[in-house]
Design a protein around this motif. Structure first.
Motif, PDB file in Angstrom:
ATOM      1  N   PRO A   1     -28.192 -38.123   5.880  1.00  0.00           N
ATOM      2  CA  PRO A   1     -27.360 -39.317   5.991  1.00  0.00           C
ATOM      3  C   PRO A   1     -25.892 -39.024   5.738  1.00  0.00           C
ATOM      4  O   PRO A   1     -25.543 -38.182   4.932  1.00  0.00           O
ATOM      5  CB  PRO A   1     -27.925 -40.252   4.924  1.00  0.00           C
ATOM      6  N   SER A   2     -25.076 -39.690   6.477  1.00  0.00           N
ATOM      7  CA  SER A   2     -23.631 -39.533   6.302  1.00  0.00           C
ATOM      8  C   SER A   2     -23.039 -40.902   6.001  1.00  0.00           C
ATOM      9  O   SER A   2     -23.628 -41.934   6.283  1.00  0.00           O
ATOM     10  CB  SER A   2     -23.016 -38.959   7.575  1.00  0.00           C
ATOM     11  N   ASP A   3     -21.835 -40.872   5.447  1.00  0.00           N
ATOM     12  CA  ASP A   3     -21.194 -42.130   5.101  1.00  0.00           C
ATOM     13  C   ASP A   3     -20.476 -42.759   6.283  1.00  0.00           C
ATOM     14  O   ASP A   3     -19.935 -43.834   6.184  1.00  0.00           O
ATOM     15  CB  ASP A   3     -20.165 -41.885   3.986  1.00  0.00           C
ATOM     16  N   HIS A   4     -20.416 -42.063   7.378  1.00  0.00           N
ATOM     17  CA  HIS A   4     -19.512 -42.516   8.435  1.00  0.00           C
ATOM     18  C   HIS A   4     -20.251 -43.071   9.648  1.00  0.00           C
ATOM     19  O   HIS A   4     -21.137 -42.446  10.188  1.00  0.00           O
ATOM     20  CB  HIS A   4     -18.592 -41.377   8.847  1.00  0.00           C
ATOM     21  N   PHE A   5     -19.847 -44.252  10.033  1.00  0.00           N
ATOM     22  CA  PHE A   5     -20.510 -44.915  11.145  1.00  0.00           C
ATOM     23  C   PHE A   5     -19.524 -45.340  12.220  1.00  0.00           C
ATOM     24  O   PHE A   5     -19.836 -46.179  13.043  1.00  0.00           O
ATOM     25  CB  PHE A   5     -21.277 -46.134  10.634  1.00  0.00           C
TER      26      PHE A   5
ATOM     27  N   GLY B   1     -28.526 -42.460  10.253  1.00  0.00           N
ATOM     28  CA  GLY B   1     -29.446 -43.322   9.538  1.00  0.00           C
ATOM     29  C   GLY B   1     -30.881 -42.904   9.790  1.00  0.00           C
ATOM     30  O   GLY B   1     -31.816 -43.499   9.291  1.00  0.00           O
TER      31      GLY B   1
END
Lengths: 513, 247
Positions: A457-461, A452
């Motif tokens: 940015p990635s979709d995975h958290f 973030g």
């Protein structure tokens, strides 16, 4: 263990006891009847035996008198006869001299006494009944059962005839019982037909009916109590109050406690959700003001001062990031609250999973291998299943190299439905298999994890599997991970099977939706 | 300093109803700076009681003392006031958004979003109302199953109107324009929440939001055509509008 549970269930089940109750109530009279019947039969035997014995005794007593007939006065024989004949027992003495011409018997004496004319008439009656023809040899005894109305109008039953042969002739001793006496003996009412026993049987029958009715009533009350509890669980407290649905006064405190518990649970669920919303609200208002306040600042910034522009951009960026975090925290709190008291009902998992997978359409990058056993019904709700399937597939696709196979299997185990999603990705080390379900834990290479921040940015958290577990556990299921063969990871979701659940669970969906 | 909306000869009038004075003043100022004529009210009743509050757009907060925004909207509609309403609120739960759209609002914007997003939404809403009622097919040729009417922001599927909200319309339009292409959750999410929103903070939110939206859109199409299957999942990535061309 399971056998013990079964035994406990059977022993404690009111239904089983209720089923046995009529059996007991029917078998007891049968046993009692059999015993009484036996006693009755013995009594009858004894009575009949006593008649025979009595008749024999009469004959034995009369024999000496017959032997010396002619020596004593006829009155003496008559007196003896009268003594022998007790109330209800009659004796008739007849004689046939040993003369070639004498074919018929003469009446000698009778007890009770009859007039000579009556004696003659009675002798004729006996002759007509063929009594004498039984004494062809004059050396026998035969038991009789011949009815006779004597000339004085008394009805009697002849019970035996015994012939005694003397030097002078042949004697016939006929014994009889007056009809009431005879009937009392032979047709004596069995025990079970007596008034007292009948009264007892009626009382027994009534009490049996009352006891069975009581049991049925208790059983129905319990069933209704159970149904009320279940309706409450499925349809929520706003539809029914347990206290009102229950009709057994003794269970009222339990019902009230249960009501209080449900209210507390639903209220705390609502409170948690409200608190999550309110907290988010409280945080977001100042954030909204910061964001709006930045607007004139941005517009009036000198384009030359890049340092200040960067600072303002950072403030805006951070405010927005904070906003996202507040939203996420609220969503997670609300999901947790939902899991406190989840909605669940019978649903066809096979059909629903197939429907979800159909939405995925054509796919060329991965091979999808489906092994869906049809007709598997579970207790869950569609939202949880959709969320679980989508997150598990997202997770699998994000790790699986293109061209590899993703396996989606659904099958029934003894008590659970198993939904397994397997990929051929890098897999997870055995000691980390449990850790991947933790909040914010991600097993991804660092560059893939969403920061973030400044990195792409990635979709995975690291939230997908945590969310899946949280929701699946919320409907009474479980989630675990194991290595996939030959490589990769399989995530296994287990959900309670609906098999054997009462119909009310099937109606739950309509109640809740 | 003041940028005036170049396309408008007369400044558009905006009414904002919000109980938070600080926020209200800031939005009023920002909108004024962007060429709008703004009237601000601290609660619903005072706005409803004030004469001559005609406007091209009304911004309503949801939670306000005295009267909620949804109640204000209901009373406006009861008065035959058809002015487009955008909810500008902190409540983001799906149920509030659905209730607002059901009540007749045309959009639902979160307060904490940047001002540029709000501005964009207002412009989109105004463009919708200013356009003539004539239904001119937009992107797709008339023989196609799907027809878009950009002017009225409406869509028809096999000749039947599909009642989509503004954001739903935008998403479907984007998908139809890129028919056959795979669109990521993120891309679709940006349409929902406004371009320029720096993605990556929604943690849980955005996939779930996009899924919920697609689910809603699919359902609306299926209400009109039970066999609708044009929107496909693109596993692990997003969605696509399946191309008309046979496979």
């Amino acid at each position: 263990m399971r056998l013990r549970d079964l035994r406990q269930n059977v022993l404690r089940s009111v239904t089983v006891k209720l089923a046995f109750l009529p059996l007991i109530f029917v078998s007891i009279p049968l046993i009692v009847y059999a015993q009484l019947k036996l006693a009755d039969d013995r009594k009858m035997e004894l009575l009949r035996d006593s008649v025979v014995q009595q008749d024999r005794l009469i004959v034995e007593v009369l024999k000496p008198f017959i032997e010396k007939f002619g020596q004593d006065t006829p009155q003496e024989l008559q007196n003896t006869l009268q003594r022998l004949a007790s109330s209800g027992t009659n004796v008739k003495l007849l004689y046939r001299p040993n003369r070639p011409k004498a074919k018929s018997f003469y009446y000698i004496a009778s007890a009770p006494a009859l007039s000579p004319a009556d004696l003659d008439r009675e002798r004729d009656q006996l002759g007509r009944l063929g009594i004498f023809s039984r004494l062809a040899t004059c050396h026998q005894t035969s038991n009789l059962a011949v009815r006779l109305t004597n000339p004085t109008g008394i009805e009697e039953m002849l019970t035996s005839i015994t012939s005694v042969s003397t030097k002078t002739g042949c004697w016939a001793i006929v014994t009889a019982r007056t009809l009431p006496t005879f009937l009392h003996i032979v047709t004596a009412k069995p025990f079970w037909q007596t008034t007292s026993l009948r009264t007892a049987a009626i009382v027994y029958g009534l009490s049996a009916v009352i006891v069975v009715w009581l049991f049925v009533d208790i059983w129905r009350s319990i069933a209704q109590f159970r149904a009320a509890a279940r309706a409450l669980r499925l349809h929520g407290a706003n539809v029914t109050a347990f206290r009102d649905a229950n009709r057994i006064p003794e269970f009222s405190p339990v019902a009230e406690d249960f009501d209080a518990l449900v209210v507390a649970l639903t209220e705390s669920q609502a409170m948690l959700k409200r608190a999550a919303e309110e907290t988010a609200h409280a945080f977001k208002l100042p954030l909204a003001i910061i964001v709006q306040a930045l607007e004139p600042l941005k517009r009036n910034l000198p384009t030359s001062n890049s340092e200040v522009r960067r600072s303002v951009a950072l403030i805006e960026h951070s405010a927005q990031r904070l906003d996202g975090l507040v939203s996420a925290a609220r969503d997670l709190d609300q999901a947790s609250a939902e899991a406190l008291y989840p909605h669940r009902w019978v649903m066809n998992l096979s059909a629903y999973v197939e429907k979800l997978l159909a939405e995925f359409g054509r796919n060329s990058r991965w091979k999808l291998r489906l092994a869906i056993e049809p007709g598997i019904e579970v207790l869950a709700n569609e939202d949880v299943i959709e969320l679980a399937v989508e997150n598990l597939l997202d997770n699998a696709f994000s790790f699986a190299p293109p061209g590899s196979t993703i396996t989606i299997a659904l099958y029934g185990e003894e008590e659970a439905a198993v939904l397994a999603v397997g990929d051929e990705g890098p897999g997870v080390a055995p000691h980390l298999l449990e850790k991947i379900f933790e909040r914010h834990y991600s097993n991804r290479p660092v560059e893939l994890v969403g920061t973030g921040g400044s990195s792409p940015p990635s979709d995975h958290f690291g939230l997908g599997l945590w969310i899946v577990r949280r929701h699946v556990e919320g409907v009474g299921g479980s989630v675990c991970a194991k290595p996939n063969r030959p490589r990769g990871l399989t995530v296994v979701v287990r959900l309670p099977l609906a098999a054997g659940r009462p119909a009310i669970w099937r109606e739950a969906r309509d109640g809740r939706r | 300093m003041t940028v005036v909306d170049a396309t408008a000869t007369v400044p558009s009038r905006v009414v904002i109803v919000d109980d938070d004075a600080l926020f209200r003043d800031l939005v009023t100022r920002n909108l004024t700076d962007n060429g709008y004529q703004v009237r601000a009210f601290g609660d619903g009743p005072s706005m409803l009681a004030t004469p001559n509050t005609e406007a091209e757009i009304i911004l309503l907060d949801w939670i306000m003392p005295g009267m909620t925004g949804i109640e204000v909207l209901r009373r406006l509609r009861a008065r035959d006031c058809a002015t487009p309403v955008i909810f500008l609120t902190i409540l983001t739960d799906q149920i509030y958004e659905e209730a607002a759209l059901l009540g007749g609002a045309i959009d639902f914007v979160e307060k904490s979003r940047s001002f540029s997003i709000l501005l964009k939404r207002i412009e989109v809403a105004l463009a919708g109302t200013k356009a003539p009622a004539a239904q001119r097919p937009g992107e797709a040729p008339a023989h196609c199953a799907v027809q878009l009417f950009d002017d009225s922001r409406r869509i028809s599927w096999k000749g039947r109107q599909i009642g989509l909200t503004l954001t739903e319309y935008s998403v479907v339009r984007h998908m139809v324009e890129h028919a056959g292409c795979d669109l990521s959750y993120r891309e679709l999410y940006d349409i929902v929440h406004g371009e320029g929103f720096v993605s990556g903070y929604g943690e849980v939110g955005y996939r779930t939001n996009v899924r919920a939206l697609i689910k809603r859109v699919r359902q609306k199409f299926r209400d009109a055509d039970a066999g609708f299957d044009r929107i496909e999942n693109y596993p692990g990535f997003g969605y696509r509008w399946r191309d008309d061309a046979p496979p």
